[in-house]
Scaffold this motif. Structure first.
Motif, PDB file in Angstrom:
ATOM      1  N   LYS A  96      -2.270  -2.297  -7.079  1.00 54.51           N
ATOM      2  CA  LYS A  96      -2.725  -1.754  -8.290  1.00 54.51           C
ATOM      3  C   LYS A  96      -1.643  -1.292  -9.145  1.00 54.51           C
ATOM      4  O   LYS A  96      -0.624  -0.498  -8.775  1.00 54.51           O
ATOM      5  CB  LYS A  96      -4.014  -0.708  -7.780  1.00 54.51           C
ATOM      6  CG  LYS A  96      -5.088  -1.275  -7.179  1.00 54.51           C
ATOM      7  CD  LYS A  96      -6.063  -0.152  -6.905  1.00 54.51           C
ATOM      8  CE  LYS A  96      -6.838  -0.539  -6.086  1.00 54.51           C
ATOM      9  NZ  LYS A  96      -6.574  -0.514  -4.517  1.00 54.51           N
ATOM     10  N   ALA A  97      -1.682  -1.619 -10.361  1.00 51.26           N
ATOM     11  CA  ALA A  97      -0.687  -1.140 -11.467  1.00 51.26           C
ATOM     12  C   ALA A  97      -1.250  -0.549 -12.621  1.00 51.26           C
ATOM     13  O   ALA A  97      -0.591  -0.545 -13.880  1.00 51.26           O
ATOM     14  CB  ALA A  97       0.253  -2.365 -11.782  1.00 51.26           C
TER      15      ALA A  97
ATOM     16  N   LEU B  85      11.644  -8.044  -6.275  1.00 49.64           N
ATOM     17  CA  LEU B  85      11.813  -7.858  -7.851  1.00 49.64           C
ATOM     18  C   LEU B  85      13.146  -8.273  -8.096  1.00 49.64           C
ATOM     19  O   LEU B  85      14.083  -7.814  -7.423  1.00 49.64           O
ATOM     20  CB  LEU B  85      11.513  -6.451  -8.323  1.00 49.64           C
ATOM     21  CG  LEU B  85      11.375  -6.109  -9.689  1.00 49.64           C
ATOM     22  CD1 LEU B  85      10.140  -6.941 -10.067  1.00 49.64           C
ATOM     23  CD2 LEU B  85      11.414  -4.700  -9.889  1.00 49.64           C
TER      24      LEU B  85
ATOM     25  N   TYR C  92       6.043   1.588  -5.346  1.00 50.62           N
ATOM     26  CA  TYR C  92       5.098   1.836  -4.569  1.00 50.62           C
ATOM     27  C   TYR C  92       5.422   1.571  -3.037  1.00 50.62           C
ATOM     28  O   TYR C  92       5.963   0.296  -2.811  1.00 50.62           O
ATOM     29  CB  TYR C  92       3.944   0.761  -5.134  1.00 50.62           C
ATOM     30  CG  TYR C  92       2.643   0.783  -4.258  1.00 50.62           C
ATOM     31  CD1 TYR C  92       1.732   1.964  -4.546  1.00 50.62           C
ATOM     32  CD2 TYR C  92       2.260   0.080  -3.536  1.00 50.62           C
ATOM     33  CE1 TYR C  92       0.506   2.282  -4.129  1.00 50.62           C
ATOM     34  CE2 TYR C  92       0.914   0.298  -2.918  1.00 50.62           C
ATOM     35  CZ  TYR C  92       0.091   1.390  -2.986  1.00 50.62           C
ATOM     36  OH  TYR C  92      -0.948   1.296  -2.671  1.00 50.62           O
TER      37      TYR C  92
ATOM     38  N   ARG D 158       9.224   0.761  -2.435  1.00 50.47           N
ATOM     39  CA  ARG D 158      10.023  -0.438  -3.236  1.00 50.47           C
ATOM     40  C   ARG D 158       9.554  -0.415  -4.274  1.00 50.47           C
ATOM     41  O   ARG D 158       8.521   0.020  -4.774  1.00 50.47           O
ATOM     42  CB  ARG D 158       9.968  -1.752  -1.984  1.00 50.47           C
ATOM     43  CG  ARG D 158       8.477  -2.062  -2.427  1.00 50.47           C
ATOM     44  CD  ARG D 158       8.094  -3.368  -1.284  1.00 50.47           C
ATOM     45  NE  ARG D 158       6.985  -4.112  -1.936  1.00 50.47           N
ATOM     46  CZ  ARG D 158       7.024  -5.226  -2.503  1.00 50.47           C
ATOM     47  NH1 ARG D 158       8.322  -5.877  -2.755  1.00 50.47           N
ATOM     48  NH2 ARG D 158       5.945  -5.751  -2.924  1.00 50.47           N
ATOM     49  N   GLU D 159      10.612  -1.122  -5.113  1.00 55.00           N
ATOM     50  CA  GLU D 159      10.227  -1.213  -6.629  1.00 55.00           C
ATOM     51  C   GLU D 159       9.547  -2.512  -6.861  1.00 55.00           C
ATOM     52  O   GLU D 159       9.827  -3.337  -6.271  1.00 55.00           O
ATOM     53  CB  GLU D 159      11.595  -1.021  -7.347  1.00 55.00           C
ATOM     54  CG  GLU D 159      11.463  -1.094  -8.827  1.00 55.00           C
ATOM     55  CD  GLU D 159      12.729  -0.819  -9.682  1.00 55.00           C
ATOM     56  OE1 GLU D 159      13.721  -0.823  -8.966  1.00 55.00           O
ATOM     57  OE2 GLU D 159      12.631  -0.535 -10.648  1.00 55.00           O
TER      58      GLU D 159
ATOM     59  N   VAL E  97       0.934   1.783  -8.412  1.00 53.09           N
ATOM     60  CA  VAL E  97       2.373   1.978  -8.809  1.00 53.09           C
ATOM     61  C   VAL E  97       2.713   3.163  -9.779  1.00 53.09           C
ATOM     62  O   VAL E  97       1.835   3.253 -10.623  1.00 53.09           O
ATOM     63  CB  VAL E  97       2.638   0.693  -9.653  1.00 53.09           C
ATOM     64  CG1 VAL E  97       4.256   0.795  -9.716  1.00 53.09           C
ATOM     65  CG2 VAL E  97       2.574  -0.686  -8.511  1.00 53.09           C
TER      66      VAL E  97
END
Lengths: 144, 59
Positions: A99-100, A120, B49, B52-53, B42
């Motif tokens: 969830k962001a 990432l 989160y 870790r990014e 996040v």
């Protein structure tokens, strides 16, 4: 009654919904991590996992099934050559939803749908790009 | 068309609205940057989160 409790309709007619989900799945295969709304991520997740299952089966028929669903041939190629072998030791659970927070414009609850093991790529690569940009400029000067 | 028979008093109106209020969201602290963050989400400040990014906050 548990009518209409399975799956989300995403507020779309069947053809539109299928197109949306195909686009989402194709983009997950290509980019390995996408940011979308929670409802869309949850709807696309089982389809992504099914695509990877097809990739692991790796038969002509499974390849045709995947190619019929994914929107670009490149995605199919990547699925079978790159992604499926990565998950050969894993039985399901190939994707993760994180969830962001809430989107600024419309307040939609966003989520990241990513393949497990995705790392990432940080923007620190900019420095390298600058170095690469500088070098061609120098060679251009040298030529001049 | 049916219409109200009597005017509602201020007390009746205010009593009805006694339950109309906003609640503050539950917030936790990000273990990475110690800012306030939504639980199970996040961190919007540092993009971390579970250690870790996951999103690039500078982008």
């Amino acid at each position: 009654m548990r009518h209409l409790n399975s799956g989300s309709k995403l507020g779309r007619q069947p053809a539109h919904r299928r197109a949306t989900l195909r686009a989402l799945v194709t983009n997950v295969i290509i980019y390995e991590s996408i940011c979308t709304t929670i409802a869309r991520a949850r709807a696309a997740r089982p389809l992504v996992e099914h695509m990877i299952t097809l990739g692991k089966r790796d038969t002509l028929h499974s390849r045709r099934q995947a190619a019929a669903f994914l929107m670009t041939p490149l995605a199919t190629k990547k699925l079978f050559a790159d992604i499926a072998p990565r998950f050969s030791q894993r039985n399901g659970g190939y994707t993760r939803i994180i969830k962001a927070g809430y989107r600024f414009g419309d307040g939609a609850h966003e989520a990241i749908l990513e393949l497990v093991g995705y790392k990432l790529k940080k923007k620190e690569t900019k420095k390298k790009e600058k170095v690469e940009e500088a070098e061609p400029a120098e060679t251009a000067k040298a030529k001049a | 068309m049916p219409n109200p028979k009597r005017r509602h008093s201020k007390m009746r109106k205010n009593s009805r609205r006694a339950h109309h209020f906003l609640t503050a969201p539950t917030l936790g602290t990000c273990p990475q940057c110690h800012h306030k963050k939504l639980p199970h989400n996040v961190c919007q400040e540092c993009g971390y989160y579970k250690g870790r990014e996951v999103i690039d906050t500078k982008a």
